[in-house]
Design an enzyme around this catalytic site. Structure first.
Site, PDB file in Angstrom:
ATOM      1  N   HIS A 118      48.239  33.365  44.686  1.00 58.28           N
ATOM      2  CA  HIS A 118      48.015  34.747  44.252  1.00 58.28           C
ATOM      3  C   HIS A 118      47.421  35.578  45.376  1.00 58.28           C
ATOM      4  O   HIS A 118      46.948  35.047  46.388  1.00 58.28           O
ATOM      5  CB  HIS A 118      47.147  34.802  42.990  1.00 58.28           C
ATOM      6  CG  HIS A 118      45.785  34.220  43.156  1.00 58.28           C
ATOM      7  ND1 HIS A 118      45.565  32.877  43.216  1.00 58.28           N
ATOM      8  CD2 HIS A 118      44.569  34.812  43.293  1.00 58.28           C
ATOM      9  CE1 HIS A 118      44.278  32.655  43.376  1.00 58.28           C
ATOM     10  NE2 HIS A 118      43.643  33.812  43.436  1.00 58.28           N
ATOM     11  N   ASP A 150      43.478  28.888  44.745  1.00 53.49           N
ATOM     12  CA  ASP A 150      42.034  28.725  44.628  1.00 53.49           C
ATOM     13  C   ASP A 150      41.607  27.285  44.896  1.00 53.49           C
ATOM     14  O   ASP A 150      42.154  26.345  44.313  1.00 53.49           O
ATOM     15  CB  ASP A 150      41.557  29.135  43.229  1.00 53.49           C
ATOM     16  CG  ASP A 150      41.652  30.642  43.032  1.00 53.49           C
ATOM     17  OD1 ASP A 150      41.522  31.382  44.021  1.00 53.49           O
ATOM     18  OD2 ASP A 150      41.848  31.072  41.875  1.00 53.49           O
ATOM     19  N   ARG A 200      35.373  35.724  37.280  1.00 54.19           N
ATOM     20  CA  ARG A 200      36.310  34.589  37.308  1.00 54.19           C
ATOM     21  C   ARG A 200      35.630  33.300  36.876  1.00 54.19           C
ATOM     22  O   ARG A 200      34.562  32.956  37.400  1.00 54.19           O
ATOM     23  CB  ARG A 200      36.882  34.415  38.709  1.00 54.19           C
ATOM     24  CG  ARG A 200      38.041  33.433  38.746  1.00 54.19           C
ATOM     25  CD  ARG A 200      38.618  33.325  40.148  1.00 54.19           C
ATOM     26  NE  ARG A 200      38.108  32.131  40.808  1.00 54.19           N
ATOM     27  CZ  ARG A 200      38.307  31.843  42.089  1.00 54.19           C
ATOM     28  NH1 ARG A 200      38.990  32.679  42.857  1.00 54.19           N
ATOM     29  NH2 ARG A 200      37.827  30.738  42.625  1.00 54.19           N
ATOM     30  N   HIS A 250      46.790  32.894  48.550  1.00 54.02           N
ATOM     31  CA  HIS A 250      46.002  31.650  48.536  1.00 54.02           C
ATOM     32  C   HIS A 250      46.121  30.935  47.194  1.00 54.02           C
ATOM     33  O   HIS A 250      46.566  31.510  46.200  1.00 54.02           O
ATOM     34  CB  HIS A 250      44.530  31.915  48.855  1.00 54.02           C
ATOM     35  CG  HIS A 250      43.827  32.735  47.811  1.00 54.02           C
ATOM     36  ND1 HIS A 250      44.017  34.084  47.672  1.00 54.02           N
ATOM     37  CD2 HIS A 250      42.929  32.381  46.868  1.00 54.02           C
ATOM     38  CE1 HIS A 250      43.261  34.544  46.694  1.00 54.02           C
ATOM     39  NE2 HIS A 250      42.601  33.527  46.167  1.00 54.02           N
TER      40      HIS A 250
HETATM   41  C1  SIN Z   1      40.814  35.821  43.366  1.00 55.58           C
HETATM   42  O1  SIN Z   1      41.374  35.491  44.390  1.00 55.58           O
HETATM   43  O2  SIN Z   1      40.392  35.019  42.563  1.00 55.58           O
HETATM   44  C2  SIN Z   1      40.658  37.290  43.059  1.00 55.58           C
HETATM   45  C3  SIN Z   1      41.899  37.854  42.476  1.00 55.58           C
HETATM   46  C4  SIN Z   1      41.752  39.308  42.119  1.00 55.58           C
HETATM   47  O3  SIN Z   1      40.651  39.856  42.257  1.00 55.58           O
HETATM   48  O4  SIN Z   1      42.722  39.896  41.681  1.00 55.58           O
END
Ligand code: SIN
Length: 279
Positions: free
Chosen positions: A255, A101, A270, A99
């Site tokens: 990611h 973000d 985050r 995805h």
């Molecule tokens: C996310 O998608 O922001 C999480 C990524 C992660 O936990 O590695």
């Protein structure tokens, strides 16, 4: 100015930066060097950083205003910091599919800064895929066609009652998006506002269909693009250590958080930086 070492970690994207302590004030010169590394490598990593919540937010604010997630509750006293926590009893992780973000917003995220507080003894790596490469490796005919298309992005699927992102987790407070959750149209090929490079901008979590087409009509080409844009040669992978930071550019990467550490705890935080309307 501290001497920054910038070491690429794969042929596709990603670089680890050493020689900097992000808990200290960062001069404009050092900030510019970090910013350039971010643009050059799409995702940058820092190890062994002991930062407070305020310092995490302050680093993010050097790049832009901070996002407050519409569905995932932020930390008490720090709504701009989203906990990403999987407890040993949870089965599902957060972000466990490719995805970008916040592509479901009208102005999707510029970047995300993920800080590892507690990592499992093994597993829980994150992968990133370079969407400049995804675009550049397409044929001219496909580039021309995609260059004229827009796609509809929405949180309706991922954050619906059955969506993976909205599932209950012990230490995360996630709301479901109603049927009235908004949809936004973004170009399928976007131009990075800082580098001027073109990147593919569709992702399996939030891209519903092409504008002017049904979902059924869109799916064959979308599926081809989802496979194409996350192939191994376009990726890098981080083995997390406690106090490591990853900072990625959502305008040109996707990611994926691996969920291969059942029974173990992983605690990340985050900060997400607001971006511009894609063009
Ligand atoms: C996310 O998608 O922001 C999480 C990524 C992660 O936990 O590695």
């Amino acid at each position: 100015m501290p001497h920054l070492e910038i070491q690429p970690i794969s042929g596709a994207l990603g670089a680890e930066i050493s020689g900097i302590d992000l808990s200290k004030d960062i001069s404009n010169e050092t900030f510019n060097a970090i910013h350039q590394a971010f643009l050059d490598h799409q995702v940058i990593f820092f190890r062994d950083q002991k930062i407070t919540h305020e310092q995490h937010k302050a680093f993010g604010r050097r790049f832009g205003s901070l996002n407050i997630h519409p569905y995932v509750k932020g930390m008490d006293g720090h709504p701009e910091i989203m906990p990403v926590i999987k407890e040993p009893t949870d089965r599902l992780n957060f972000g466990g599919g490719w995805h970008t973000d916040m592509s479901f917003l009208e102005e999707p995220a510029l970047g995300s800064i993920l800080y590892a507080r507690d990592v499992p003894a093994f597993g829980g790596d994150t992968l990133w895929a370079n969407q400049y490469l995804a675009y550049e490796t397409l044929s001219d005919g496909m580039k021309d066609m995609l260059g004229q298309l827009k796609a509809v992005h929405t949180a309706k699927g991922e954050y619906s009652e059955r969506g993976a992102s909205a599932q209950k987790r012990s230490s995360m407070d996630v709301q479901t998006a109603g049927d009235d959750a908004p949809s936004y149209e973004h170009p399928v090929v976007r131009t990075h506002p800082e580098t001027g490079r073109k990147a593919l901008y569709v992702n399996p979590a939030f891209t519903e269909k092409f504008v002017g087409m049904t979902r059924r009509e869109s799916l064959p080409l979308l599926k081809f693009l989802f496979d194409h844009c996350t192939q191994e040669g376009f990726t890098c992978r981080l083995r997390w250590t406690a106090d490591a930071i990853a900072f990625w550019d959502n305008r040109c990467v996707q990611h994926f958080a691996l969920n291969d550490y059942q029974g173990h705890r992983r605690h990340m935080e985050r900060v997400t930086i607001n971006g511009d309307k894609p063009f």
